[in-house]
Design a protein around this motif. Structure first.
Motif, PDB file in Angstrom:
ATOM      1  N   ARG A 174      19.754 -53.024 135.086  1.00 43.73           N
ATOM      2  CA  ARG A 174      20.085 -51.476 135.167  1.00 43.73           C
ATOM      3  C   ARG A 174      21.513 -51.283 135.123  1.00 43.73           C
ATOM      4  O   ARG A 174      22.107 -50.399 134.502  1.00 43.73           O
ATOM      5  N   ALA A 175      22.508 -52.304 135.598  1.00 47.59           N
ATOM      6  CA  ALA A 175      23.783 -52.007 135.486  1.00 47.59           C
ATOM      7  C   ALA A 175      24.489 -52.055 134.174  1.00 47.59           C
ATOM      8  O   ALA A 175      25.627 -51.374 133.797  1.00 47.59           O
ATOM      9  N   HIS A 186      23.825 -50.177 131.617  1.00 47.35           N
ATOM     10  CA  HIS A 186      23.623 -49.149 131.085  1.00 47.35           C
ATOM     11  C   HIS A 186      24.579 -48.240 131.679  1.00 47.35           C
ATOM     12  O   HIS A 186      24.613 -46.877 131.429  1.00 47.35           O
ATOM     13  N   ARG A 187      25.234 -48.526 132.702  1.00 53.02           N
ATOM     14  CA  ARG A 187      25.990 -47.691 133.439  1.00 53.02           C
ATOM     15  C   ARG A 187      27.442 -47.497 132.793  1.00 53.02           C
ATOM     16  O   ARG A 187      28.041 -48.603 132.378  1.00 53.02           O
ATOM     17  N   PRO A 188      28.159 -46.535 132.701  1.00 52.62           N
ATOM     18  CA  PRO A 188      29.379 -46.630 132.107  1.00 52.62           C
ATOM     19  C   PRO A 188      30.415 -47.250 133.087  1.00 52.62           C
ATOM     20  O   PRO A 188      31.225 -47.981 132.386  1.00 52.62           O
ATOM     21  N   VAL A 228      30.367 -49.833 136.059  1.00 53.21           N
ATOM     22  CA  VAL A 228      29.560 -50.755 137.054  1.00 53.21           C
ATOM     23  C   VAL A 228      30.365 -50.919 138.397  1.00 53.21           C
ATOM     24  O   VAL A 228      29.764 -50.589 139.351  1.00 53.21           O
ATOM     25  N   ARG A 247      33.203 -51.680 133.055  1.00 56.45           N
ATOM     26  CA  ARG A 247      31.994 -50.816 132.469  1.00 56.45           C
ATOM     27  C   ARG A 247      30.839 -51.507 132.156  1.00 56.45           C
ATOM     28  O   ARG A 247      30.800 -52.792 132.077  1.00 56.45           O
ATOM     29  N   GLY A 248      29.772 -50.841 131.604  1.00 57.86           N
ATOM     30  CA  GLY A 248      28.614 -51.467 131.537  1.00 57.86           C
ATOM     31  C   GLY A 248      28.882 -52.215 129.900  1.00 57.86           C
ATOM     32  O   GLY A 248      28.214 -53.272 129.824  1.00 57.86           O
TER      33      GLY A 248
END
Lengths: 614, 96
Positions: free
Chosen positions: A405-406, A408-410, A412, A421-422
């Motif tokens: 999941r992390a 894809h996060r801008p 993290v 960042r991701g």
């Protein structure tokens, strides 16, 4: 055969100066009046035997008559229970050759007695067969036809005759020169003449053995010469010991050493010679073994009624002169023997024992070992007990989902002034090159862990731009990087090193005084060591206003570290090198753990905490 | 280079000044001068620099005295003084 006997008679006469007189006196044995009349088969035999008996008669007269003629036949196979080596089927204690060796040092009459006695004793072929070199076997061979007239007479005297003849025919060939040389010498050494002599009646105790037949040897005898035999010491130790006993009994003044050692090794019976009867005989196995079968038989018959030794008197009859001049009864003789044995033991006692030989080298080695053990004990105490931690803790079951999941996060996580960042975290996925954000973040995690724990060395780290900037623009551009920290107060400084498209790890270890460099590609980097040395000196000069003492510092670039076997894991290797080095932990990871380590690094970055804690 | 510590004592009295002259130095020693307020976030400076030099914001790292400069940081947060230098580093990657 007559010719042979005549020749042997000549030898006897030449060897023994008083032989004619003895022969003239041979018929005077009052105890055996029938011998002369029944031995008409051979006048020469009679002469010889008569001469022998004339010698023995003197000693015989000093002893009571013994009933030794009726020996049970099985008694001769009764082994002495206390002598393991005395069984007739085994190696005898003393072969005929050994006996000849002794007889050679004796005057001729005594030697003749010895030979005759030995021949009688070994008339059964057990002893002679088991002996590697035995004159007696050759004697029987030379005795000619198996049917001998003497064997039919069945008298004590005739049982002696062939033995005497056999020995004289063979052994005197070699014994003559020595006997001529030794006769006067030994007669002069009459300090042994006080030793008693005993009856030779044992010699004639046995009748002709049925085994005493003509048995041609399949192999020629190796040697008939006793001097060569005498030099042969390659016999078993036990037998040599028995031989030492025998020699000591025979000539206690010259071969005291061996006799004493053998006697000392025996039980207390060796010192109980003055005892009478069976115990006396039993305490002297050497004499029994010497005389072999005949002496065993004699022991069985004599031990019950005579307080005397059986066989040794023949061995101790030194010369004809002693027979006529001095006689001791059995008690005196045994007492004298015991005294001599004791004196021999007392003589040996001050000799330093060989159980503690002088071994300076060995002593030195022992001292060195003890010293090393002490040093090792000190070192073991000095090593602090490190907490046992799992270097590869398993990830929680939900770790992979969190990571997925992390990715894809801008943004993290943001810590240590480093935003992750991701896209940065993606560099930790499979087969990806790591970027500087992940490296710097992870190194900062390591430093944070050491700050939180007292179990790990104190750390400082520079980011990945430090080393390129130091190399390219010099110390002046990084001088203010340490404005708020004193690196010399730390235990070590961990440095992520970025080379073109490659990550490595360097450690400035102030504790061990060395600059460590860990490259998963096992490449050398001499520039790094020089650059970091210059930096240390410049930094120390700038912050401490003093030169930094680099004496004793070493460049540590080991090659036995985990190695990278692909083209993308060097960043992970660099981070894990730093993680293990910060704990002073041996590098126990390898390429096979890279997948786990990548996932773990992502998990740790997500949670801003290393899994491996104190 | 232009980071001259000897100017510091001279600069200090102007701590009350609102504006700071900040020099941004790239790895190839090219310098770009900025004048910003102490309370202004450095995001403006960074974006302006990337626009002028044509770089991606995500591919460069701004460092002040070895520490990362985030977009939210202000010169006041970093104790910047007049004439200080911000280093611009290019993203590093490596794998072999």
């Amino acid at each position: 055969m007559t010719k042979r006997m005549r020749a042997s008679e000549d030898h006897v006469y030449q060897t023994m100066g008083d032989a004619p007189n003895a022969a003239a006196d041979f018929g005077t044995d009052a105890r055996h009046p029938s011998k002369r009349s029944r031995s008409g088969a051979s006048e020469l035999f009679t002469k010889v035997v008569g001469w022998v008996k004339s010698i023995f008669s003197e000693a015989d007269s000093a002893l009571p008559e013994r009933g030794v003629a009726d020996i049970p036949q099985d008694a001769i196979y009764d082994p002495p229970p206390h002598i393991p080596g005395a069984w007739p089927g085994r190696q005898p204690f003393m072969s005929t050759a050994d006996l000849l060796c002794h007889s050679a040092t004796q005057p001729a009459p005594a030697r003749l007695k010895l030979l005759g006695e030995k021949s009688e004793a070994t008339a059964n072929r057990n002893l002679s067969r088991s002996s590697p070199i035995s004159i007696s076997s050759d004697s029987s061979e030379l005795a000619g036809p198996p049917h001998r007239p003497m064997a039919t007479t069945q008298t004590r005297l005739q049982s002696m005759i062939p033995n005497v003849w056999n020995n004289s025919a063979t052994t005197f060939l070699w014994a003559r020169p020595q006997s001529l040389a030794n006769f006067n010498k030994v007669s002069a050494l009459d300090d042994r003449q006080h030793l008693p002599t005993r009856s030779p009646s044992v010699l004639s105790s046995r009748r002709g053995s049925p085994r005493h037949r003509y048995q041609p040897r399949t192999q020629p005898h190796r040697t008939l010469y006793s001097p060569a035999i005498r030099k042969t010491h390659a016999r078993p130790a036990v037998q040599r010991q028995r031989l030492g006993e025998l020699i000591s009994l025979y000539s206690p003044t010259t071969t005291r050493t061996r006799a004493t050692s053998s006697l000392a090794s025996r039980d207390s019976n060796a010192l109980q010679f003055p005892l009478f009867g069976t115990s006396t005989v039993a305490s002297r196995p050497s004499s029994q073994s010497l005389l072999g079968r005949g002496s065993f038989a004699a022991r069985h018959t004599l031990s019950s009624h005579q307080p005397s030794s059986v066989a040794t008197p023949q061995l101790f009859s030194p010369s004809p002169a002693s027979l006529t001049t001095q006689r001791l009864d059995s008690y005196q003789w045994l007492s004298h023997l015991a005294t001599q044995v004791r004196s021999s033991l007392a003589y040996r006692s001050p000799v330093p024992s060989i159980a503690r030989p002088e071994t300076p080298q060995f002593t030195k080695l022992l001292a060195k070992e003890a010293h090393l053990n002490q040093e090792l004990a000190k070192l073991q105490v000095a090593i602090p007990t490190r907490p046992t931690v799992d270097n590869f803790p398993p990830l929680p079951p939900t770790a992979l989902d969190e990571i997925q999941r992390a990715l894809h996060r801008p943004l993290v996580v943001e810590a240590f002034n480093i935003p992750i960042r991701g896209t940065d975290l993606v560099t930790l996925t499979k087969d990806q090159w790591l970027n500087d954000e992940v490296i710097n973040f992870y190194f900062s995690l390591i430093v944070a862990r050491s700050q939180d724990s007292n179990h790990f060395p104190s750390l400082h780290t520079f980011n990945t731009f430090f080393y390129p900037k130091l190399c390219d623009q010099g110390y002046r551009t990084v001088r203010r990087w340490t404005k708020r920290v004193d690196i010399f107060a730390k235990d070590m400084v961990i440095l992520p090193i970025h080379l073109p498209a490659h990550w490595t790890c360097a450690v400035i270890n102030f504790t061990r005084k060395r600059i460590e460099y860990y490259d998963s590609m096992l490449m050398d980097n001499p520039t790094l060591f020089a650059t970091l040395r210059e930096y240390l000196q410049a930094e120390h000069l700038d912050k401490k206003q003093a030169d930094f003492d680099l004496s004793g510092w070493t460049d540590w670039c080991p090659k036995d570290i985990p190695r990278q076997y692909n083209g993308f894991d060097c960043g992970v290797f660099a981070c894990i090198f730093a993680e293990f080095a910060s704990r002073e932990e041996p590098f126990t990871f390898d390429q096979g753990r890279m997948k786990y380590l990548r996932q773990r690094m992502m998990y740790e970055i997500l949670h801003t905490r290393l899994l491996v804690q104190a | 280079m232009s980071d001259s510590p000897d100017q510091k004592p001279a600069v200090k009295p102007e701590g009350s000044s609102e504006h700071l002259n900040i020099k941004v130095v790239s790895a190839d020693s090219s310098e770009v001068h900025f004048k910003i307020k102490r309370s202004t976030p450095l995001r403006k400076l960074m974006e302006t620099y990337c626009d002028r030099t044509g770089k991606n914001m995500n591919s460069v790292r701004f460092l002040f005295e070895g520490n990362r400069v985030l977009e939210s940081h202000t010169p006041k947060d970093l104790d910047m003084e007049d004439g200080d230098t911000i280093d611009v580093m290019v993203e590093q990657i490596g794998g072999q």
